[in-house]
Design an enzyme around this catalytic site. Structure first.
Site, mmCIF file in Angstrom:
data_model
loop_
_atom_site.group_PDB
_atom_site.id
_atom_site.type_symbol
_atom_site.label_atom_id
_atom_site.label_comp_id
_atom_site.label_asym_id
_atom_site.label_seq_id
_atom_site.Cartn_x
_atom_site.Cartn_y
_atom_site.Cartn_z
ATOM 1 N N GLN A 74 0.824 -1.215 0.000
ATOM 2 C CA GLN A 74 0.000 0.000 0.000
ATOM 3 C C GLN A 74 0.854 1.259 0.000
ATOM 4 O O GLN A 74 0.468 2.287 0.553
ATOM 5 C CB GLN A 74 -0.955 -0.012 1.190
ATOM 6 C CG GLN A 74 -2.139 -0.945 1.009
ATOM 7 C CD GLN A 74 -3.014 -0.530 -0.179
ATOM 8 O OE1 GLN A 74 -3.104 0.638 -0.544
ATOM 9 N NE2 GLN A 74 -3.680 -1.501 -0.794
ATOM 10 N N SER A 75 2.016 1.200 -0.617
ATOM 11 C CA SER A 75 2.930 2.345 -0.625
ATOM 12 C C SER A 75 2.315 3.564 -1.315
ATOM 13 O O SER A 75 1.909 3.504 -2.482
ATOM 14 C CB SER A 75 4.224 1.942 -1.342
ATOM 15 O OG SER A 75 4.977 3.096 -1.684
#
Ligand code: PLP
Length: 332
Positions: A74-75
């Site tokens: 989920q960067s």
């Protein structure tokens, strides 16, 4: 005067600086202002785009048609890079940490929508991700492409400029609002925002001291990482600053169980700030840092923000990270 290197105008700047008016901490009078870096652009929202203005300018200066970067599944940084790549006509190849999830949501969904190529690297092989990236660069080169590797969070000597430039912006903000804040507060994850704020506040003579709340690693990690990056920055850009004398203040104690894992107190605080101010934080970065700031303010002189009268919290974004964690909220 600071001589910036080449920079692309990618972020919507300046971002607003707005006070909290209804959110109150019992027994605390300090004013809290929010530097609204969650509005640097819808799809590219957050702090990473400020750094990418410099890293992607570097990519184009080096004649690259491809960018390789890396981060968590989920960067926010990978998502901002994927979106910008599509806008600039650059191929983006992301190395994401962990197993491919069954459903792509939040930032990962946006990575795919923007056509990024994604390689998942299992947890137990992650420590070799930079070597993997180097092999990938060779493989692109063998096909006639030129790929730049941008490290996690764009936290290197190039991305450092992002929050140095933000400090110049903050200086204007403070003048405009008549503020002399005691503290600048941020979440720290890969260290580049913290490093830029520390160097920038020194270069632009800001009144505030920087306090960073770590959401991964430890204070000693950020101490080392920031001095290393600042040293490389000095060498590359011929800048004068004593990296050994930097005032690096990382406040530990709010990381919780692990990076990306938040307790119920964080979700409750996110909901409270939403209710009282219409301001949304995320559970990975800003929620933990804001919780840390509130807790330290409540300790008064015994806390890590002693004498605080005006505090600026840098809202570094991360809103898309709310959706994959929606079940953390008590009402869900
Ligand atoms: C990456 C990130 C941070 C941390 O910034 P670093 O420069 O990596 O330390 C903070 N908040 C959000 C929302 C982020 O995506």
């Amino acid at each position: 005067m600071v001589n910036y290197p080449r920079r692309l105008q990618l972020a919507r700047l300046p971002t607003p600086l707005t006070p909290l008016t209804r959110f109150k901490i019992p027994g605390v009078d300090a004013e809290i202002w929010i530097k609204r870096d969650e509005v640097t652009g819808t799809e590219v929202s957050g702090n990473k785009i400020r750094k990418l203005e410099f890293n992607l300018a570097d990519a184009s200066e080096q004649g690259c048609n491809t960018v390789i970067t890396c981060g968590g599944i989920q960067s926010n940084h990978c998502r901002a890079t994927a979106v910008m790549g599509a806008r600039l006509g650059l191929k983006v190849h992301l190395l994401l940490r962990g197993e491919e999830p069954e459903v792509s949501t939040g930032n990962l969904l946006m990575d795919y929508l923007c056509g990024a190529e994604v390689t998942f690297i299992p947890e137990n092989e992650w420590s070799g991700h930079a070597e993997y990236a180097a092999r990938l660069q060779d493989s692109y080169a063998s096909h006639g492409d030129r790929a730049l590797f941008i490290p996690i969070g764009a936290s290197d000597e190039v991305g450092l400029w992002g929050y140095i430039a933000a400090c110049e912006e903050l200086k204007e903000d403070f003048a405009q609002h008549g503020l002399t804040p005691d503290y600048l507060v941020t979440a720290t994850g890969s260290g580049g925002t913290q490093a830029g704020l520390i160097v920038g506040s020194q270069l632009f003579d800001l009144p505030a001291e920087v306090r960073a709340f770590n959401v991964s690693d430890s204070a000693s990690y950020f101490d080392r990482k920031i001095r290393e990056d600042v040293l490389l920055w000095k060498q590359r850009y011929n800048m004068e600053i004593d990296e050994k004398a930097l005032d690096i203040q990382t406040v530990e104690g709010y990381l919780g169980e692990a990076y990306g894992v938040a307790g119920p107190e964080i979700f409750d605080l996110i909901a409270e700030l939403g209710r009282t101010e219409g301001l949304l934080l995320d559970p990975v970065y800003t929620g933990k840092a804001f919780y840390g700031m509130v807790s330290e303010l409540a300790k008064g002189e015994a806390g890590r923000l002693p004498g605080a009268r005006q505090v600026v919290f840098v809202h570094t974004g991360g809103l898309f990270g709310l959706f994959p964690q929606q079940h953390g909220f008590a009402f869900n």
